[in-house]
Design a protein around this motif. Structure first.
Motif, PDB file in Angstrom:
ATOM      1  N   PRO A   8       0.856  -1.186   0.000  1.00 48.63           N
ATOM      2  CA  PRO A   8       0.000   0.000   0.000  1.00 48.63           C
ATOM      3  C   PRO A   8       0.897   1.244   0.000  1.00 48.63           C
ATOM      4  CG  PRO A   8      -0.355  -1.416   1.946  1.00 48.63           C
ATOM      5  CD  PRO A   8       0.920  -1.815   1.334  1.00 48.63           C
ATOM      6  N   ALA A  10      -0.259   4.487  -1.152  1.00 47.00           N
ATOM      7  CA  ALA A  10      -1.088   5.612  -1.581  1.00 47.00           C
ATOM      8  C   ALA A  10      -1.023   6.812  -0.642  1.00 47.00           C
ATOM      9  CB  ALA A  10      -2.534   5.149  -1.726  1.00 47.00           C
ATOM     10  N   GLY A  11      -0.460   6.608   0.558  1.00 43.12           N
ATOM     11  CA  GLY A  11      -0.483   7.679   1.575  1.00 43.12           C
ATOM     12  C   GLY A  11       0.205   8.966   1.113  1.00 43.12           C
ATOM     13  N   TYR A  12      -0.175  10.066   1.745  1.00 42.41           N
ATOM     14  CA  TYR A  12       0.342  11.373   1.319  1.00 42.41           C
ATOM     15  C   TYR A  12       1.764  11.653   1.799  1.00 42.41           C
ATOM     16  CZ  TYR A  12      -4.396  12.699  -0.071  1.00 42.41           C
ATOM     17  OH  TYR A  12      -5.607  12.764  -0.670  1.00 42.41           O
ATOM     18  N   GLY A  13       2.177  11.018   2.902  1.00 44.93           N
ATOM     19  CA  GLY A  13       3.526  11.284   3.418  1.00 44.93           C
ATOM     20  C   GLY A  13       3.687  12.715   3.897  1.00 44.93           C
ATOM     21  N   THR A  14       2.670  13.210   4.627  1.00 45.74           N
ATOM     22  CA  THR A  14       2.679  14.629   5.020  1.00 45.74           C
ATOM     23  C   THR A  14       3.863  14.989   5.914  1.00 45.74           C
ATOM     24  OG1 THR A  14       1.145  14.016   6.769  1.00 45.74           O
ATOM     25  CG2 THR A  14       0.196  15.042   4.832  1.00 45.74           C
ATOM     26  N   ARG A  15       4.363  13.985   6.654  1.00 45.41           N
ATOM     27  CA  ARG A  15       5.472  14.310   7.568  1.00 45.41           C
ATOM     28  C   ARG A  15       6.751  14.667   6.807  1.00 45.41           C
ATOM     29  NH1 ARG A  15       5.104   9.019  11.016  1.00 45.41           N
ATOM     30  NH2 ARG A  15       4.041   8.389   9.103  1.00 45.41           N
ATOM     31  N   LYS A  25       6.582   9.414  -1.090  1.00 47.62           N
ATOM     32  CA  LYS A  25       7.501   9.224   0.035  1.00 47.62           C
ATOM     33  C   LYS A  25       8.272   7.909  -0.116  1.00 47.62           C
ATOM     34  CE  LYS A  25       4.993   7.279   3.812  1.00 47.62           C
ATOM     35  NZ  LYS A  25       4.391   7.340   5.133  1.00 47.62           N
ATOM     36  N   GLU A  26       7.642   6.926  -0.775  1.00 48.00           N
ATOM     37  CA  GLU A  26       8.300   5.620  -0.955  1.00 48.00           C
ATOM     38  C   GLU A  26       9.493   5.695  -1.904  1.00 48.00           C
ATOM     39  OE1 GLU A  26       5.083   6.308  -1.413  1.00 48.00           O
ATOM     40  OE2 GLU A  26       4.166   5.322   0.321  1.00 48.00           O
ATOM     41  N   GLN A 102      -5.918   3.540  -5.165  1.00 44.64           N
ATOM     42  CA  GLN A 102      -6.883   3.886  -4.117  1.00 44.64           C
ATOM     43  C   GLN A 102      -7.279   5.329  -4.422  1.00 44.64           C
ATOM     44  OE1 GLN A 102      -5.144   4.398  -0.241  1.00 44.64           O
ATOM     45  NE2 GLN A 102      -7.025   3.926   0.839  1.00 44.64           N
ATOM     46  N   MET A 105      -8.048   8.523   0.280  1.00 45.05           N
ATOM     47  CA  MET A 105      -7.219   8.015   1.380  1.00 45.05           C
ATOM     48  C   MET A 105      -8.105   7.692   2.578  1.00 45.05           C
ATOM     49  SD  MET A 105      -4.413   8.049  -0.056  1.00 45.05           S
ATOM     50  CE  MET A 105      -5.124   8.184  -1.684  1.00 45.05           C
ATOM     51  N   ARG A 106      -8.682   6.507   2.554  1.00 45.47           N
ATOM     52  CA  ARG A 106      -9.603   6.124   3.638  1.00 45.47           C
ATOM     53  C   ARG A 106      -8.944   5.220   4.660  1.00 45.47           C
ATOM     54  NH1 ARG A 106     -14.230   4.632  -0.199  1.00 45.47           N
ATOM     55  NH2 ARG A 106     -15.170   6.641  -0.706  1.00 45.47           N
ATOM     56  N   GLY A 107      -7.612   5.141   4.629  1.00 46.87           N
ATOM     57  CA  GLY A 107      -6.905   4.356   5.639  1.00 46.87           C
ATOM     58  C   GLY A 107      -6.274   3.087   5.083  1.00 46.87           C
ATOM     59  N   ASP A 130       7.624   2.276   4.344  1.00 48.54           N
ATOM     60  CA  ASP A 130       8.296   3.280   5.181  1.00 48.54           C
ATOM     61  C   ASP A 130       8.850   2.657   6.470  1.00 48.54           C
ATOM     62  OD1 ASP A 130       5.677   2.985   5.827  1.00 48.54           O
ATOM     63  OD2 ASP A 130       5.196   5.115   5.928  1.00 48.54           O
TER      64      ASP A 130
HETATM   65  P1  UTP Z   1       0.943   6.392   7.254  1.00 47.00           P
HETATM   66  O1  UTP Z   1       0.156   6.315   8.492  1.00 47.00           O
HETATM   67  O2  UTP Z   1       2.440   6.411   7.377  1.00 47.00           O
HETATM   68  O3  UTP Z   1       0.447   7.632   6.420  1.00 47.00           O
HETATM   69  O4  UTP Z   1       0.514   5.152   6.356  1.00 47.00           O
HETATM   70  P2  UTP Z   1       1.130   8.414   5.234  1.00 47.00           P
HETATM   71  O5  UTP Z   1       0.087   9.219   4.542  1.00 47.00           O
HETATM   72  O6  UTP Z   1       1.896   7.468   4.333  1.00 47.00           O
HETATM   73  O7  UTP Z   1       2.206   9.370   5.938  1.00 47.00           O
HETATM   74  P3  UTP Z   1       1.983  10.681   6.861  1.00 47.00           P
HETATM   75  O8  UTP Z   1       1.499  10.176   8.181  1.00 47.00           O
HETATM   76  O9  UTP Z   1       1.002  11.575   6.160  1.00 47.00           O
HETATM   77  O10 UTP Z   1       3.352  11.301   6.935  1.00 47.00           O
HETATM   78  C1  UTP Z   1       1.032   3.855   6.536  1.00 47.00           C
HETATM   79  C2  UTP Z   1       1.088   3.134   5.215  1.00 47.00           C
HETATM   80  O11 UTP Z   1      -0.222   2.935   4.692  1.00 47.00           O
HETATM   81  C3  UTP Z   1      -0.340   3.500   3.398  1.00 47.00           C
HETATM   82  C4  UTP Z   1       0.776   4.519   3.309  1.00 47.00           C
HETATM   83  O12 UTP Z   1       1.174   4.704   1.966  1.00 47.00           O
HETATM   84  C5  UTP Z   1       1.874   3.889   4.161  1.00 47.00           C
HETATM   85  O13 UTP Z   1       2.601   2.904   3.432  1.00 47.00           O
HETATM   86  N1  UTP Z   1      -1.695   4.100   3.270  1.00 47.00           N
HETATM   87  C6  UTP Z   1      -2.227   4.772   4.322  1.00 47.00           C
HETATM   88  C7  UTP Z   1      -2.394   3.949   2.100  1.00 47.00           C
HETATM   89  O14 UTP Z   1      -1.908   3.337   1.113  1.00 47.00           O
HETATM   90  N2  UTP Z   1      -3.651   4.486   2.022  1.00 47.00           N
HETATM   91  C8  UTP Z   1      -4.222   5.154   3.061  1.00 47.00           C
HETATM   92  O15 UTP Z   1      -5.385   5.608   2.922  1.00 47.00           O
HETATM   93  C9  UTP Z   1      -3.487   5.307   4.232  1.00 47.00           C
END
Ligand code: UTP
Length: 275
Positions: A8, A10-15, A25-26, A102, A105-107, A130
Motif C-alpha cells: 500500500p 497511496a499515503g500522502y507522506g505529510t510528515r 515518500k516511498e 486507491q 485516502m480512507r486508511g 516506510d
Molecule cells: P501512514 O500512516 O504512514 O500515512 O501510512 P502516510 O500518509 O503514508 O504518511 P503521513 O502520516 O502523512 O506522513 C502507513 C502506510 O499505509 C499507506 C501509506 O502509503 C503507508 O505505506 N496508506 C495509508 C495507504 O496506502 N492508504 C491510506 O489511505 C493510508
C-alpha cells in the motif's frame, strides 16, 4: 504456497512535506536506493515474486522505477555507470509487478481492500515500505514470517517492543505467549493512549494475511480517525480464529518520520554502503 505481496503506497507522506509534495515518500532514497525497493527486495527474498502496489495520485514514479528507462539505459550502456543499475535490474528480472489505485485516502484497511483484485483469494504478504527492516546477513523479516505462516496457516503481524511514550503511534496487541517471540493475539488497539494500551508490543509494517481479511474489511466500519483500520479487521480475525504476532529478529527504522529516516540513512551508509 504463498507467492504474492501487497504494497500500500497511496499515503500522502505529510510528515515529509515539502519533499513529498510531488514525489512519493516511498521513492525517498536511503543512501542510493528508494525505500520501496528495499521492501520489494525483502519480498523477493521471501519468495513473494508477485508484487502488487496500491498507488494513488502523484505516485507514478513508483511504477516507472520498476520499468525500463530506455533512454537512460541506452545512454550508459557499456560504461562503468551501468553497474549502478544492477540491483534494480535484478529486482525487475525476478519480480512481476501490478498496480491498482486507491482513489480516496480512507486508511490502510481501505488500501488493502483495494488490493483484493491483485491478490485474489490467496494468502499474501503486506509491506509498508516506510518501515525499513534490516537483518544483516540473517533471513529477512518477511522470509521469517513466511516460514511461520507455513506452520500456522493464519494471519501474522510483525511486532516490536516499544517504549511507553511510543505506544500511541502504533497498533498494540495483547496475547498469549506461545513461545519466545510468538504470541496468539487476543486483543488489538489502534493508536491507544498509554492507559488504553494492552501491552508495549506494537505492530509494525509487515503482515501475512489470509484472504478472508477482504470480507472482514468489507464489513468493518471506519475506526480511529474515521479511517478503515486494518487493526480492527485483524481483531475480528483473531476473535473468529487465529492471528499470530511475531517479534521478529532484526532492526526496524521508521522511515515515515524524519528522525527514523536519518537514523536509517546513517545505518545503511556505515553498515551496507561502505562495506
Ligand atoms: P501512514 O500512516 O504512514 O500515512 O501510512 P502516510 O500518509 O503514508 O504518511 P503521513 O502520516 O502523512 O506522513 C502507513 C502506510 O499505509 C499507506 C501509506 O502509503 C503507508 O505505506 N496508506 C495509508 C495507504 O496506502 N492508504 C491510506 O489511505 C493510508
Amino acid at each position: 504456497m504463498i507467492s504474492k505481496c501487497l504494497f500500500p503506497v497511496a499515503g500522502y507522506g505529510t510528515r515529509f512535506l515539502p519533499a513529498t509534495k510531488s514525489m512519493p515518500k516511498e521513492m525517498l532514497p536511503i543512501v542510493n536506493k528508494p525505500l520501496v525497493q528495499y521492501g520489494v527486495e525483502e519480498a523477493l527474498e521471501a519468495g513473494l515474486f508477485d508484487v502488487g502496489f496500491v498507488t494513488g495520485r502523484g505516485k507514478r514514479a513508483i511504477a516507472d522505477h520498476f520499468d525500463v528507462n530506455y533512454e537512460l539505459e541506452k545512454e550508459i550502456e557499456g560504461s562503468s555507470k551501468e553497474q549502478y543499475l544492477n540491483s534494480i535490474r535484478d529486482v525487475m528480472e525476478r519480480g512481476k509487478f501490478s498496480f491498482t489505485r486507491q482513489t480516496e485516502m480512507r486508511g490502510l484497511g481501505d488500501a488493502i481492500l483495494n488490493g483484493w483484485r491483485l491478490m485474489g483469494d490467496e494468502p499474501f504478504g503486506v509491506v509498508l515500505s516506510d518501515d525499513l527492516c534490516l537483518t544483516g546477513n540473517e533471513e529477512g523479516v518477511l522470509a521469517q514470517m513466511v516460514r511461520l505462516f507455513n506452520q500456522f496457516r493464519c494471519s501474522i503481524v510483525a511486532i516490536q517492543e516499544v517504549p511507553d511514550d511510543q505506544v500511541s503511534k502504533f497498533g498494540v496487541i495483547a496475547g498469549e505467549k506461545m513461545k519466545e517471540g510468538l504470541y496468539q493475539v487476543s486483543d488489538m488497539v489502534e493508536k491507544p493512549s498509554l492507559e488504553e494500551a494492552p501491552s508495549n508490543l506494537a505492530i509494525i509494517g509487515r503482515y501475512i494475511l489470509t484472504p478472508d481479511i477482504f470480507n472482514v474489511l468489507e464489513n468493518t466500519p471506519p475506526g480511529k480517525n474515521g479511517e478503515l483500520q486494518l487493526t480492527d479487521a485483524l481483531l475480528t480475525q483473531a476473535k473468529n480464529g487465529c492471528v499470530m504476532a511475531y517479534q521478529f529478529k532484526g532492526k526496524r527504522f521508521d522511515c515515515g518520520s524524519v528522525e527514523g529516516f536519518v537514523k536509517a540513512t546513517n545505518h545503511v551508509y556505515n553498515n551496507v554502503y561502505l562495506k
